[in-house]
Design a protein around this motif. Sequence first.
Motif: not given
Length: 173
Positions: A60-61, A67-69, A78-79, A55-56
């Motif tokens: 979020d860092d 939130v950065l889509p 790292w995502l 999910h967007e």
Amino acid sequence: MENWLTHEGSAFINFRNYKFQDASTHAFRWVDAKHLRFPSESVGDRELLAALIGHEQFRDDYAGGGVLPEGTRHGPYWLRLVTPDAYEAVSREKSELILREWLNQFGAVPAELEANLRREAFDRLAAADRIHYLSGLGSEAFHDWGGVHGEFHELVIINSSAGHITLLVAADD
């Protein structure tokens, strides 16, 4: 990939907004809660965690960028390295202990802050069917400036009967 989670709202509790007996005790601490709804049909925790990670709102860092889509970071990590396997199922008691130890490390918490934390965190933990704690990642998963948080605690609170999932982050920087 289509995501079936619906973001319903967020709450950000910044400790700076409360009066502590010792002004230095807030230590730039905060709690962020993202509330999402999922369909009523039965879905397993692994699927829920995968949908949350996809999910967007998960991008979020937690360092001021929001939130950065198209973001590539999640908190200090790292995502791409955050997977459902990085989460450990924990009891309600353990999750409350994690939050309380972090919360009380600098002494007493003002009553108004305690009330807001009760509403956004502790009441949700009490109503949860299941809780997962992000615990399977270490510093080797930090992104290029991922060490900015002094402590970073993440809980995923699942309330199946209500069809709600809460992404709860408690951190300091």
